[in-house]
Design an enzyme around this catalytic site. Structure first.
Site, PDB file in Angstrom:
ATOM      1  N   ASP A 186      16.074  15.346  13.798  1.00 53.37           N
ATOM      2  CA  ASP A 186      17.192  14.639  14.662  1.00 53.37           C
ATOM      3  C   ASP A 186      18.535  14.469  14.111  1.00 53.37           C
ATOM      4  OD1 ASP A 186      16.007  16.257  16.338  1.00 53.37           O
ATOM      5  OD2 ASP A 186      14.031  14.876  17.434  1.00 53.37           O
ATOM      6  N   GLU A 451      -5.741 -15.153  -0.920  1.00 50.16           N
ATOM      7  CA  GLU A 451      -6.338 -15.105   0.589  1.00 50.16           C
ATOM      8  C   GLU A 451      -8.336 -15.453   0.422  1.00 50.16           C
ATOM      9  OE1 GLU A 451      -3.452 -11.986  -1.927  1.00 50.16           O
ATOM     10  OE2 GLU A 451      -4.601 -13.892  -2.402  1.00 50.16           O
TER      11      GLU A 451
END
Length: 550
Positions: A186, A451
């Site tokens: 589109d 982490e």
């Protein structure tokens, strides 16, 4: 491959007794209807194609980030669609195309500007199967974004590009992507498109697409908190109003299937991976709306004024009323969406009240934010047999809301003590747009990584060994897959937390200490989303090397 090359035409010889076939120099066969049409000639008995005529008289003007084309003369050429069969020409024009009023089409037909199969049409002309419609018009085009087109891959047969949002691809305008496209997107959708250089390349890709031998993955940014886990929608779809491009879930529709997986949620919108297994018009957009999470800036399916507060969830909304309201968008009303509701004084495409002095066409204002883009991106296409795979980057709208969290991780990295034997990395644990915990290299005793510190701090604070479902990790550097110290690598710590499905990363790990870190590969192999947050690479790397001599 230049536009000039695309447009060159040559006739191929054929055996005696057979009809000659006209092909371009790359082997593409031209439609017989187009060859028979009396289109303009270049003076040497060569047909001037519709693409050529578009180029004649079309000029581009760049203004305020928009590419504009002043009005020019154009011959619109098309062939009868199935739903047009045995209908009057005037009825087709007025019901299928909304850019002009019925009075304009009446004048055009009566003025001899419209031909059907090379015969001048009149108001009583009925269009039959296979017939060609040709309409000479004074063309007015809406502006489109002035954006570069990124080439993802190129070989002798194919060019794979990342199409920007807001640019059409059909041979109907000068302000479009004039290409030999193998797949369709589109106008408002961005992402992967396949452009064929040769007929062989076009046939190969098109055959796979038609045979459903190609898998597709899109990403969308949707309203609200999309559910965790895999969500499948198999509601049938149907185009109920072509003139306003409205499609809906309906029992009379065609089968459709889309599988969705949430990537992240920022407290307002969700990034969702979308896998369509069929190719219905607006399939992803309508299925998301039906699930209650329309694309957040969708001018058709997330307009609160059109659909009400439920935004069409579970098929809510009277179709006739929706069509009536959508018809006014771009006419008397500017487009608005869930994310960008229209306010007094906002700009967008609508009628100005003025008319063209040449053709009496109604004139429009420039488009606004809801007219130019859609948060839907064709991210990845790959063949089922594993022969090929192409993927683009995440677009800016998919990561913009996550940059602030990466900056938090970067601020943590800057707290790391300088060292020559490690990288200074920062990390943050985030859920639903809320920071749960942070960490940086060396924050905790024992040669700890960022982490690791963030996870262990959270565990200690909440007396647990797991993080909540839907938690995401932000880390300034790719999680390590090997520890020289013997500690558990960060990627394994993340994988042990089955509630973590997405990791945002600032920069890949250099080969300074560990050659060929496979943190990214291990995450992807385990089904964890690995998303590169662009724009902070230099700062992340500079901070990481704090204390390094080189």
């Amino acid at each position: 491959m230049t536009e000039e090359t695309i447009r060159k035409r040559s006739r191929s010889s054929s055996p005696k007794g057979r009809t000659s076939v006209q092909r371009d120099e790359n082997g593409f066969r031209m439609r017989q209807q187009q060859l028979d049409a009396k289109l303009p000639s270049d003076g040497q008995n060569n047909v001037v194609s519709i693409e050529d005529e578009v180029a004649q008289g079309a000029q581009y003007v760049i203004e305020n980030g928009l590419r504009k084309v002043p009005p020019y003369y154009f011959t619109y050429l098309t062939f009868c669609k199935m739903r047009w069969r045995d209908r009057k020409l005037l009825d087709i024009f007025t019901s299928e195309f909304r850019d002009k009023e019925e009075s304009y089409y009446r004048r055009a037909i009566q003025g001899g500007q419209v031909y059907v199969n090379d015969k001048q049409a009149d108001l009583d002309t009925v269009v039959r199967n296979g017939e060609q419609i040709r309409h000479r018009t004074h063309k007015h085009e809406p502006p489109v974004p002035s954006k570069d087109i990124k080439i993802v891959h190129q070989d002798d047969e194919l060019v794979v590009i990342d199409k920007p949002s807001g640019i059409p691809i059909l041979f109907c305008e000068a302000n479009c992507l004039v290409v030999l496209a193998c797949n369709r997107l589109d106008k408002l959708t961005s992402g992967l498109m396949f452009l064929a250089k040769t007929s062989k390349g076009a046939d190969r890709i098109s055959k796979q697409l038609r045979g459903r031998e190609v898998r597709k993955e899109y990403i969308a940014r949707v309203a609200g908190e999309f559910p965790l886990g895999e969500v499948t929608c198999e509601e049938p779809l149907m185009t109920v109003a072509p003139k306003v491009a409205l499609n809906r879930v309906t029992l009379e529709g065609k089968e459709a299937k889309t599988v969705f997986q949430r990537i992240s949620y920022d407290g307002e919108t969700s990034i969702v991976r979308c896998k369509p297994f069929t190719g219905r018009t607006h399939q992803i957009r309508v299925h998301l709306q039906y699930l209650g999470h329309p694309i957040a800036n969708d001018p058709i399916y997330s307009n609160v004024d059109v659909w009400g507060p439920e935004l069409g969830k579970n098929g809510a909304g009277d179709t006739d009323e929706v069509i009536k309201k959508l018809h006014e968008i771009g006419k008397t009303e500017i487009a608005q969406t869930w994310f960008y509701p229209a306010k007094s004084g906002d700009f967008g495409e609508r009628l100005t009240g003025e008319r063209c002095e040449v053709c009496d066409t109604a004139l429009y204002t420039d488009p606004g934010p809801n007219d130019l883009g859609l948060w839907l991106h064709a991210l990845k296409y790959y063949s089922e047999d594993g022969e090929w795979s192409y993927e683009t980057d995440f677009p800016d709208w998919a990561i913009d809301s996550y940059v602030p969290f990466m900056k938090v991780a970067l601020a943590e990295a800057e707290k790391s003590p300088p060292t020559e034997t490690a990288f200074c990395v920062g990390a943050a644990l985030v859920k639903d747009g809320v920071i749960l915990e942070t960490g940086y290299t060396g924050e905790l005793p024992g040669n700890t990584h960022a982490e690791q510190c963030a996870l262990e701090k959270y565990f200690a604070k909440h007396n647990t060994d797991t993080v909540p479902e839907g938690t995401t990790v932000y880390t300034t550097m790719e999680p390590c897959s090997f520890r020289l110290s013997g500690n558990l690598p960060c990627v394994d710590r993340i994988l042990a937390q089955h509630s973590i499905k997405t990791v945002f990363v600032g920069v890949m790990e250099p080969d300074t200490f560990v050659k060929k870190n496979v943190g990214k590969a291990k995450l992807l192999e385990s089904g964890i989303e690995y998303i590169h947050v662009r724009g902070l690479e230099d700062k992340c790397l500079q901070t990481a090397k704090k204390g390094h001599k080189n």
